[in-house]
Design a protein around this motif. Structure first.
Motif, mmCIF file in Angstrom:
data_model
loop_
_atom_site.group_PDB
_atom_site.id
_atom_site.type_symbol
_atom_site.label_atom_id
_atom_site.label_comp_id
_atom_site.label_asym_id
_atom_site.label_seq_id
_atom_site.Cartn_x
_atom_site.Cartn_y
_atom_site.Cartn_z
ATOM 1 N N PRO A 1 0.815 -1.222 0.000
ATOM 2 C CA PRO A 1 0.000 0.000 0.000
ATOM 3 C C PRO A 1 0.848 1.272 0.000
ATOM 4 O O PRO A 1 0.495 2.249 -0.657
ATOM 5 N N TRP A 2 1.970 1.249 0.700
ATOM 6 C CA TRP A 2 2.844 2.417 0.754
ATOM 7 C C TRP A 2 3.575 2.613 -0.567
ATOM 8 O O TRP A 2 3.770 3.752 -1.012
ATOM 9 N N ILE A 3 3.954 1.510 -1.193
ATOM 10 C CA ILE A 3 4.625 1.581 -2.490
ATOM 11 C C ILE A 3 3.665 2.143 -3.529
ATOM 12 O O ILE A 3 4.032 3.013 -4.330
ATOM 13 N N ASP A 4 2.411 1.673 -3.507
ATOM 14 C CA ASP A 4 1.400 2.187 -4.439
ATOM 15 C C ASP A 4 1.145 3.672 -4.216
ATOM 16 O O ASP A 4 1.028 4.443 -5.168
ATOM 17 N N LEU A 5 1.071 4.076 -2.955
ATOM 18 C CA LEU A 5 0.851 5.481 -2.628
ATOM 19 C C LEU A 5 2.019 6.337 -3.116
ATOM 20 O O LEU A 5 1.818 7.442 -3.644
ATOM 21 N N ALA A 6 3.245 5.830 -2.966
ATOM 22 C CA ALA A 6 4.426 6.558 -3.437
ATOM 23 C C ALA A 6 4.414 6.701 -4.958
ATOM 24 O O ALA A 6 4.781 7.750 -5.493
ATOM 25 N N LEU A 7 3.978 5.656 -5.664
ATOM 26 C CA LEU A 7 3.897 5.736 -7.128
ATOM 27 C C LEU A 7 2.874 6.780 -7.566
ATOM 28 O O LEU A 7 3.117 7.544 -8.501
ATOM 29 N N LYS A 8 1.730 6.832 -6.861
ATOM 30 C CA LYS A 8 0.722 7.843 -7.173
ATOM 31 C C LYS A 8 1.260 9.243 -6.915
ATOM 32 O O LYS A 8 1.041 10.147 -7.714
ATOM 33 N N GLU A 9 1.970 9.404 -5.811
ATOM 34 C CA GLU A 9 2.543 10.721 -5.514
ATOM 35 C C GLU A 9 3.585 11.105 -6.561
ATOM 36 O O GLU A 9 3.663 12.254 -6.974
ATOM 37 N N LYS A 10 4.361 10.129 -7.005
ATOM 38 C CA LYS A 10 5.365 10.388 -8.037
ATOM 39 C C LYS A 10 4.703 10.808 -9.351
ATOM 40 O O LYS A 10 5.174 11.723 -10.039
ATOM 41 N N GLU A 11 3.589 10.158 -9.686
ATOM 42 C CA GLU A 11 2.858 10.518 -10.909
ATOM 43 C C GLU A 11 2.276 11.929 -10.812
ATOM 44 O O GLU A 11 2.344 12.700 -11.762
ATOM 45 N N ARG A 12 1.683 12.265 -9.643
ATOM 46 C CA ARG A 12 1.150 13.618 -9.441
ATOM 47 C C ARG A 12 2.268 14.660 -9.523
ATOM 48 O O ARG A 12 2.100 15.718 -10.115
ATOM 49 N N HIS A 13 3.402 14.333 -8.947
ATOM 50 C CA HIS A 13 4.550 15.239 -8.970
ATOM 51 C C HIS A 13 5.006 15.467 -10.410
ATOM 52 O O HIS A 13 5.288 16.601 -10.802
ATOM 53 N N ALA A 14 5.067 14.390 -11.192
ATOM 54 C CA ALA A 14 5.488 14.501 -12.599
ATOM 55 C C ALA A 14 4.504 15.347 -13.399
ATOM 56 O O ALA A 14 4.906 16.104 -14.286
ATOM 57 N N ALA A 15 3.211 15.247 -13.071
ATOM 58 C CA ALA A 15 2.207 16.047 -13.772
ATOM 59 C C ALA A 15 2.310 17.525 -13.386
ATOM 60 O O ALA A 15 2.139 18.411 -14.226
ATOM 61 N N MET A 16 2.604 17.778 -12.117
ATOM 62 C CA MET A 16 2.708 19.157 -11.642
ATOM 63 C C MET A 16 4.000 19.830 -12.099
ATOM 64 O O MET A 16 4.026 21.031 -12.362
ATOM 65 N N TYR A 17 5.072 19.058 -12.185
ATOM 66 C CA TYR A 17 6.390 19.604 -12.538
ATOM 67 C C TYR A 17 7.002 18.805 -13.685
ATOM 68 O O TYR A 17 7.950 18.049 -13.478
ATOM 69 N N PRO A 18 6.464 18.955 -14.896
ATOM 70 C CA PRO A 18 7.036 18.200 -16.022
ATOM 71 C C PRO A 18 8.489 18.623 -16.254
ATOM 72 O O PRO A 18 8.845 19.784 -16.116
ATOM 73 N N GLY A 19 9.311 17.669 -16.537
ATOM 74 C CA GLY A 19 10.719 17.953 -16.790
ATOM 75 C C GLY A 19 11.556 18.102 -15.527
ATOM 76 O O GLY A 19 12.750 18.392 -15.609
ATOM 77 N N TYR A 20 10.941 17.900 -14.353
ATOM 78 C CA TYR A 20 11.681 18.017 -13.101
ATOM 79 C C TYR A 20 12.745 16.938 -13.026
ATOM 80 O O TYR A 20 12.513 15.790 -13.369
ATOM 81 N N LYS A 21 13.927 17.334 -12.592
ATOM 82 C CA LYS A 21 15.003 16.381 -12.381
ATOM 83 C C LYS A 21 15.686 16.767 -11.080
ATOM 84 O O LYS A 21 16.054 17.927 -10.882
ATOM 85 N N TYR A 22 15.819 15.820 -10.197
ATOM 86 C CA TYR A 22 16.449 16.093 -8.910
ATOM 87 C C TYR A 22 17.923 16.385 -9.124
ATOM 88 O O TYR A 22 18.654 15.603 -9.722
ATOM 89 N N MET A 23 18.351 17.544 -8.644
ATOM 90 C CA MET A 23 19.762 17.920 -8.717
ATOM 91 C C MET A 23 20.164 18.477 -7.355
ATOM 92 O O MET A 23 19.845 19.634 -7.048
ATOM 93 N N PRO A 24 20.800 17.659 -6.535
ATOM 94 C CA PRO A 24 21.174 18.149 -5.206
ATOM 95 C C PRO A 24 22.149 19.310 -5.317
ATOM 96 O O PRO A 24 22.921 19.419 -6.275
ATOM 97 N N ALA A 25 22.097 20.185 -4.328
ATOM 98 C CA ALA A 25 22.991 21.333 -4.318
ATOM 99 C C ALA A 25 24.429 20.852 -4.200
ATOM 100 O O ALA A 25 24.740 19.929 -3.446
ATOM 101 N N GLN A 26 25.301 21.459 -4.961
ATOM 102 C CA GLN A 26 26.706 21.102 -4.920
ATOM 103 C C GLN A 26 27.333 21.613 -3.634
ATOM 104 O O GLN A 26 27.095 22.749 -3.237
ATOM 105 N N GLN A 27 28.114 20.780 -2.982
ATOM 106 C CA GLN A 27 28.780 21.199 -1.766
ATOM 107 C C GLN A 27 30.036 21.982 -2.147
ATOM 108 O O GLN A 27 30.781 21.595 -3.031
ATOM 109 N N THR A 28 30.214 23.071 -1.462
ATOM 110 C CA THR A 28 31.406 23.882 -1.721
ATOM 111 C C THR A 28 32.488 23.487 -0.738
ATOM 112 O O THR A 28 32.218 23.200 0.437
#
Length: 80
Positions: free
Chosen positions: A51-78
């Motif tokens: 159930p948690w895996i399914d919920l995470a997939l749904k959230e991922k799909e909603r996120h992709a719809a809200m932010y098309p082209g989003y790619k996680y890029m962590p901040a570079q450490q200086t």
């Protein structure tokens, strides 16, 4: 800043804390609550995690719809 979609464990942990499975008078340190939730999560069977895996997939799909082209890029450490 666009937040990352939550994964299955994070959703499980949020629910675990919200439902107060461990009362605040017993443990209030969120680091320890995360450790406890992690042990429970690792002890769960795939059917229990589903159930948690399914919920995470749904959230991922909603996120992709809200932010098309989003790619996680962590901040570079200086360096210091």
């Amino acid at each position: 800043h666009i937040p990352r979609p939550r994964n299955a464990f994070i959703l499980f942990r949020c629910d675990f804390v919200q439902q107060k499975k461990i009362p605040g008078h017993v443990e209030s340190d969120h680091r320890n609550l995360s450790r406890i939730a992690g042990k429970i999560w690792r002890g769960m069977k795939k059917e229990q995690q589903k159930p948690w895996i399914d919920l995470a997939l749904k959230e991922k799909e909603r996120h992709a719809a809200m932010y098309p082209g989003y790619k996680y890029m962590p901040a570079q450490q200086t360096s210091k």
